[in-house]
Design a protein around this motif. Structure first.
Motif: not given
Length: 283
Positions: A1-3, A53, A265-270
């Motif tokens: 995911m790009r923030e 997010w 977890p952060e790596e699974k946030r879309k």
């Protein structure tokens, strides 16, 4: 995911809320049933609005109300919003509809090469009747799933996959081959859409259907919802708005996500971080 930076994300969310407000007003004016779904439902229960997010809003209507709504937008809001779906633009590769704020641009990386006028939008889904007979349902689900994925692959060679590794590489290769064959034989996008529409609406006259489903998601089974868990709808707060949700929203979300109340977890946030973004006069 790009923030996003916080200011840009807040601006995107603010515009989407204004679109949602107009959507709700139109549905209420014409007594159309709608409900928040998926991540929007999680946001309402877990955060009282947007998942922090997240950058989109998902709403759904039963098929008949969905089609009435699409006709009404052009009458009531034609100067403000554009409706983007396979009916209005055959290049659009999804079975959902986007209610797009005119004068804005929001083009996702996955759709950056699609010849459509993408803008900041509300995602709208049609939920269709599905039969209680599991054999008939599995055939409907299989047909809608296959045609919807072929529709995507006609325009997109590298679709976003929910997994990686060796399995992801193999499926990506299969997608590239399928895209090449569909393009080489110039398979009609309109033909693929109509086949998917036929499968999705196959039981629209089944008035005693106990279940509804959006059949064209990552799997055709992830959005199954019992009619009794939807109706009567209930109002919940979403940011500064009151919007309708299924009366048993928890049951629906647990069927889709399991323990959705625990932050992933952060790596699974879309999100849908855009390749192109322009607020136009709404900046």
């Amino acid at each position: 995911m790009r923030e996003y930076d916080s200011e840009t994300l807040h601006k995107v969310q603010s515009i989407e809320l204004s679109i949602l407000s107009d959507f709700i007003d139109l549905c209420n004016k014409y007594d159309l049933a709608y409900f928040g779904m998926a991540g929007t439902g999680i946001g309402a229960l877990r955060h009282g609005g947007f998942i922090p997010w997240d950058d989109d809003i998902d709403v759904a209507l039963p098929r008949n109300d969905y089609e009435k709504f699409l006709d009404l937008v052009a009458i009531e809001f034609g100067d403000k919003y554009e409706i983007l779906n396979c009916e209005t633009n055959s290049n659009y590769p999804l079975m959902s509809t986007r209610m797009i704020l005119r004068g804005t641009k929001f083009r996702e990386y996955a759709l950056r090469n699609i010849d459509c006028n993408f803008g900041i939008f509300l995602d709208i889904y049609a939920f269709d009747n599905i039969p209680d007979d599991e054999r008939l349902f599995k055939k409907q689900a299989r047909d809608a799933f296959i045609w919807s994925k072929l529709l995507i692959l006609r325009s997109v060679s590298h679709p976003v996959l929910p997994f990686g590794g060796v399995k992801g590489k193999i499926i990506t290769l299969a997608c590239v081959i399928a895209h090449s064959l569909l393009s080489f034989f110039n398979v009609s996008k309109t033909f693929l859409y109509k086949k998917c529409y036929e499968a999705s609406t196959r039981f629209r006259d089944m008035n005693d259907s106990k279940r509804l489903d959006y059949l064209c998601d990552t799997t055709p089974y992830s959005n199954i919802i019992n009619r009794k868990d939807v109706f009567p709808l209930c109002l919940r707060s979403f940011e500064n708005l009151e919007m309708s949700f299924p009366n048993n929203l928890d049951n629906y979300l647990r069927g889709m996500y399991g323990d959705y109340m625990t932050l992933p977890p952060e790596e699974k946030r879309k999100n849908h971080y855009p390749y192109e973004l322009d607020f136009g006069k709404w900046a």
